[in-house]
Design a protein around this motif. Structure first.
Motif, PDB file in Angstrom:
ATOM      1  N   ARG A   1      10.616  -9.039   1.660  1.00  0.00           N
ATOM      2  CA  ARG A   1       9.627  -8.154   2.268  1.00  0.00           C
ATOM      3  C   ARG A   1      10.044  -6.720   1.979  1.00  0.00           C
ATOM      4  NH1 ARG A   1       8.975 -10.885   8.281  1.00  0.00           N
ATOM      5  NH2 ARG A   1       8.040 -12.826   7.559  1.00  0.00           N
ATOM      6  N   TRP A   2       9.095  -5.904   1.560  1.00  0.00           N
ATOM      7  CA  TRP A   2       9.421  -4.524   1.268  1.00  0.00           C
ATOM      8  C   TRP A   2       8.210  -3.630   1.486  1.00  0.00           C
ATOM      9  CZ3 TRP A   2       8.485  -8.175  -2.383  1.00  0.00           C
ATOM     10  CH2 TRP A   2       7.546  -7.889  -3.356  1.00  0.00           C
ATOM     11  N   VAL A   3       8.487  -2.324   1.538  1.00  0.00           N
ATOM     12  CA  VAL A   3       7.453  -1.322   1.763  1.00  0.00           C
ATOM     13  C   VAL A   3       7.373  -0.417   0.546  1.00  0.00           C
ATOM     14  CG1 VAL A   3       9.068   0.190   2.990  1.00  0.00           C
ATOM     15  CG2 VAL A   3       6.636   0.495   3.317  1.00  0.00           C
ATOM     16  N   ASP A   4       6.142  -0.064   0.171  1.00  0.00           N
ATOM     17  CA  ASP A   4       5.887   0.889  -0.899  1.00  0.00           C
ATOM     18  C   ASP A   4       5.393   2.169  -0.237  1.00  0.00           C
ATOM     19  OD1 ASP A   4       5.421   2.149  -3.267  1.00  0.00           O
ATOM     20  OD2 ASP A   4       3.592   1.051  -3.745  1.00  0.00           O
ATOM     21  N   PHE A   5       6.263   3.169  -0.148  1.00  0.00           N
ATOM     22  CA  PHE A   5       5.936   4.409   0.541  1.00  0.00           C
ATOM     23  C   PHE A   5       4.936   5.232  -0.256  1.00  0.00           C
ATOM     24  CE2 PHE A   5      10.107   3.390   2.275  1.00  0.00           C
ATOM     25  CZ  PHE A   5       9.874   3.561   3.629  1.00  0.00           C
ATOM     26  N   VAL A   6       4.095   5.972   0.448  1.00  0.00           N
ATOM     27  CA  VAL A   6       3.131   6.858  -0.195  1.00  0.00           C
ATOM     28  C   VAL A   6       3.832   8.097  -0.714  1.00  0.00           C
ATOM     29  CG1 VAL A   6       1.104   8.299   0.218  1.00  0.00           C
ATOM     30  CG2 VAL A   6       1.205   6.038   1.173  1.00  0.00           C
ATOM     31  N   GLN A   7       4.708   8.669   0.098  1.00  0.00           N
ATOM     32  CA  GLN A   7       5.392   9.902  -0.284  1.00  0.00           C
ATOM     33  C   GLN A   7       6.576   9.605  -1.199  1.00  0.00           C
ATOM     34  OE1 GLN A   7       6.621  11.793   3.293  1.00  0.00           O
ATOM     35  NE2 GLN A   7       4.549  12.260   3.966  1.00  0.00           N
TER      36      GLN A   7
ATOM     37  N   GLY B   1      -0.415  -5.782   4.002  1.00  0.00           N
ATOM     38  CA  GLY B   1      -1.190  -4.819   4.765  1.00  0.00           C
ATOM     39  C   GLY B   1      -0.727  -3.404   4.498  1.00  0.00           C
ATOM     40  N   ALA B   2      -1.368  -2.490   5.213  1.00  0.00           N
ATOM     41  CA  ALA B   2      -1.028  -1.075   5.105  1.00  0.00           C
ATOM     42  C   ALA B   2      -1.046  -0.465   6.500  1.00  0.00           C
ATOM     43  CB  ALA B   2      -2.011  -0.357   4.185  1.00  0.00           C
ATOM     44  N   ASP B   3      -0.287   0.600   6.679  1.00  0.00           N
ATOM     45  CA  ASP B   3      -0.270   1.273   7.978  1.00  0.00           C
ATOM     46  C   ASP B   3      -1.180   2.496   7.941  1.00  0.00           C
ATOM     47  OD1 ASP B   3       1.150   3.175   6.576  1.00  0.00           O
ATOM     48  OD2 ASP B   3       3.056   2.746   7.532  1.00  0.00           O
ATOM     49  N   GLN B   4      -1.190   3.244   9.033  1.00  0.00           N
ATOM     50  CA  GLN B   4      -2.083   4.387   9.154  1.00  0.00           C
ATOM     51  C   GLN B   4      -1.692   5.542   8.248  1.00  0.00           C
ATOM     52  OE1 GLN B   4      -0.116   3.174  11.601  1.00  0.00           O
ATOM     53  NE2 GLN B   4       0.694   4.806  12.898  1.00  0.00           N
ATOM     54  N   PHE B   5      -0.495   5.518   7.673  1.00  0.00           N
ATOM     55  CA  PHE B   5      -0.036   6.586   6.802  1.00  0.00           C
ATOM     56  C   PHE B   5      -0.271   6.270   5.330  1.00  0.00           C
ATOM     57  CE2 PHE B   5       2.745   6.505  10.550  1.00  0.00           C
ATOM     58  CZ  PHE B   5       2.302   7.681  11.128  1.00  0.00           C
ATOM     59  N   GLY B   6      -0.714   5.061   5.029  1.00  0.00           N
ATOM     60  CA  GLY B   6      -0.969   4.671   3.646  1.00  0.00           C
ATOM     61  C   GLY B   6       0.157   3.881   3.010  1.00  0.00           C
ATOM     62  N   ASN B   7       1.262   3.644   3.726  1.00  0.00           N
ATOM     63  CA  ASN B   7       2.344   2.822   3.193  1.00  0.00           C
ATOM     64  C   ASN B   7       1.854   1.394   3.042  1.00  0.00           C
ATOM     65  OD1 ASN B   7       4.038   5.058   3.405  1.00  0.00           O
ATOM     66  ND2 ASN B   7       4.681   4.496   5.447  1.00  0.00           N
ATOM     67  N   ARG B   8       2.191   0.762   1.930  1.00  0.00           N
ATOM     68  CA  ARG B   8       1.764  -0.615   1.678  1.00  0.00           C
ATOM     69  C   ARG B   8       2.958  -1.556   1.850  1.00  0.00           C
ATOM     70  NH1 ARG B   8      -0.605  -0.696  -4.086  1.00  0.00           N
ATOM     71  NH2 ARG B   8       1.454   0.145  -4.438  1.00  0.00           N
ATOM     72  N   TYR B   9       2.695  -2.732   2.416  1.00  0.00           N
ATOM     73  CA  TYR B   9       3.744  -3.708   2.714  1.00  0.00           C
ATOM     74  C   TYR B   9       3.489  -4.977   1.914  1.00  0.00           C
ATOM     75  CZ  TYR B   9       4.698  -0.432   6.393  1.00  0.00           C
ATOM     76  OH  TYR B   9       5.002   0.719   7.065  1.00  0.00           O
ATOM     77  N   PHE B  10       4.554  -5.473   1.275  1.00  0.00           N
ATOM     78  CA  PHE B  10       4.455  -6.629   0.399  1.00  0.00           C
ATOM     79  C   PHE B  10       5.413  -7.722   0.837  1.00  0.00           C
ATOM     80  CE2 PHE B  10       3.107  -3.037  -2.137  1.00  0.00           C
ATOM     81  CZ  PHE B  10       2.002  -3.532  -2.800  1.00  0.00           C
TER      82      PHE B  10
ATOM     83  N   ALA C   1      13.402   5.999   6.289  1.00  0.00           N
ATOM     84  CA  ALA C   1      13.066   4.829   7.103  1.00  0.00           C
ATOM     85  C   ALA C   1      12.256   5.172   8.337  1.00  0.00           C
ATOM     86  CB  ALA C   1      14.338   4.095   7.509  1.00  0.00           C
ATOM     87  N   THR C   2      12.267   6.421   8.794  1.00  0.00           N
ATOM     88  CA  THR C   2      11.505   6.761   9.988  1.00  0.00           C
ATOM     89  C   THR C   2      10.014   6.859   9.709  1.00  0.00           C
ATOM     90  OG1 THR C   2      11.730   9.145   9.663  1.00  0.00           O
ATOM     91  CG2 THR C   2      13.458   8.017  10.932  1.00  0.00           C
ATOM     92  N   GLN C   3       9.601   6.726   8.458  1.00  0.00           N
ATOM     93  CA  GLN C   3       8.186   6.750   8.126  1.00  0.00           C
ATOM     94  C   GLN C   3       7.535   5.379   8.267  1.00  0.00           C
ATOM     95  OE1 GLN C   3       8.459   8.424   4.238  1.00  0.00           O
ATOM     96  NE2 GLN C   3       8.429  10.522   4.989  1.00  0.00           N
ATOM     97  N   VAL C   4       8.288   4.395   8.719  1.00  0.00           N
ATOM     98  CA  VAL C   4       7.749   3.062   8.968  1.00  0.00           C
ATOM     99  C   VAL C   4       7.473   2.931  10.463  1.00  0.00           C
ATOM    100  CG1 VAL C   4       8.232   0.586   8.846  1.00  0.00           C
ATOM    101  CG2 VAL C   4       9.018   2.091   7.027  1.00  0.00           C
ATOM    102  N   PRO C   5       6.225   2.646  10.862  1.00  0.00           N
ATOM    103  CA  PRO C   5       5.919   2.485  12.285  1.00  0.00           C
ATOM    104  C   PRO C   5       6.664   1.288  12.890  1.00  0.00           C
ATOM    105  CG  PRO C   5       3.908   2.783  11.014  1.00  0.00           C
ATOM    106  CD  PRO C   5       5.023   2.604  10.035  1.00  0.00           C
ATOM    107  N   PRO C   6       6.858   1.267  14.208  1.00  0.00           N
ATOM    108  CA  PRO C   6       7.658   0.216  14.849  1.00  0.00           C
ATOM    109  C   PRO C   6       7.126  -1.194  14.623  1.00  0.00           C
ATOM    110  CG  PRO C   6       7.210   1.982  16.397  1.00  0.00           C
ATOM    111  CD  PRO C   6       6.449   2.283  15.165  1.00  0.00           C
ATOM    112  N   GLU C   7       5.804  -1.363  14.628  1.00  0.00           N
ATOM    113  CA  GLU C   7       5.268  -2.714  14.453  1.00  0.00           C
ATOM    114  C   GLU C   7       5.537  -3.256  13.052  1.00  0.00           C
ATOM    115  OE1 GLU C   7       1.939   0.294  13.944  1.00  0.00           O
ATOM    116  OE2 GLU C   7       3.409  -0.132  15.487  1.00  0.00           O
ATOM    117  N   TRP C   8       5.503  -2.386  12.046  1.00  0.00           N
ATOM    118  CA  TRP C   8       5.823  -2.839  10.691  1.00  0.00           C
ATOM    119  C   TRP C   8       7.325  -2.992  10.508  1.00  0.00           C
ATOM    120  CZ3 TRP C   8       2.782  -5.162   7.487  1.00  0.00           C
ATOM    121  CH2 TRP C   8       1.413  -4.951   7.567  1.00  0.00           C
ATOM    122  N   HIS C   9       8.123  -2.185  11.208  1.00  0.00           N
ATOM    123  CA  HIS C   9       9.573  -2.319  11.131  1.00  0.00           C
ATOM    124  C   HIS C   9      10.017  -3.688  11.654  1.00  0.00           C
ATOM    125  CE1 HIS C   9      13.721  -1.900  12.641  1.00  0.00           C
ATOM    126  NE2 HIS C   9      13.878  -1.266  11.499  1.00  0.00           N
TER     127      HIS C   9
END
Length: 137
Positions: free
Chosen positions: A58-64, A35-44, A69-77
């Motif tokens: 499990r990892w995150v592909d940041f947009v920026q 999935g992806a969050d509201q900021f465009g970060n993709r989760y794999f 780590a604070t760019q990950v919302p709590p539900e995805w964290h």
């Protein structure tokens, strides 16, 4: 990371994405997009247990490019940290959750130009010396 795993991930994700992953996260990974969050970060996630180190599937592909780590919302964290088994899009608890606050989530801006800076409204107890200059005669 082994040579065989690197070559296998190169074949799965392509040369461009493989090179980008080596530059950003320092490892070549392949997995399914969860999935992806509201900021465009993709989760794999890579469910094949023998390909990844336990706990690193499990990892995150940041947009920026300049990420933290604070760019990950709590539900995805909670999903990344294995607190929740299902991702937020499929978790019924998170779907029915209404936050008690109304403000939108923002990242931690400490150490950036957008950080909160307080100001003092109290009169100081000690005043600095302010010399009085008289004109010369």
């Amino acid at each position: 990371m082994s040579l065989w795993r690197t070559v296998r991930n190169l074949q799965r994700v392509g040369v461009r994405e493989w090179w980008r992953q080596l530059q950003y996260i320092g490892d070549a990974k392949s997995g399914t997009l969860v999935g992806a969050d509201q900021f465009g970060n993709r989760y794999f996630e890579n469910r094949n247990g023998e390909e990844e180190v336990p706990g690193r599937h499990r990892w995150v592909d940041f947009v920026q490019h300049d990420f933290n780590a604070t760019q990950v919302p709590p539900e995805w964290h909670s999903w990344l940290s294995h607190i929740r088994q299902d991702p937020p899009a499929a978790d019924p608890v998170i779907q029915n959750l209404t936050p008690p606050w109304k403000a939108a989530w923002t990242e931690n801006l400490t150490g950036t130009p957008g950080a909160y800076k307080s100001y003092n409204t109290v009169v100081p107890k000690i005043n600095a010396w302010d010399p009085k200059v008289r004109p010369r005669v």
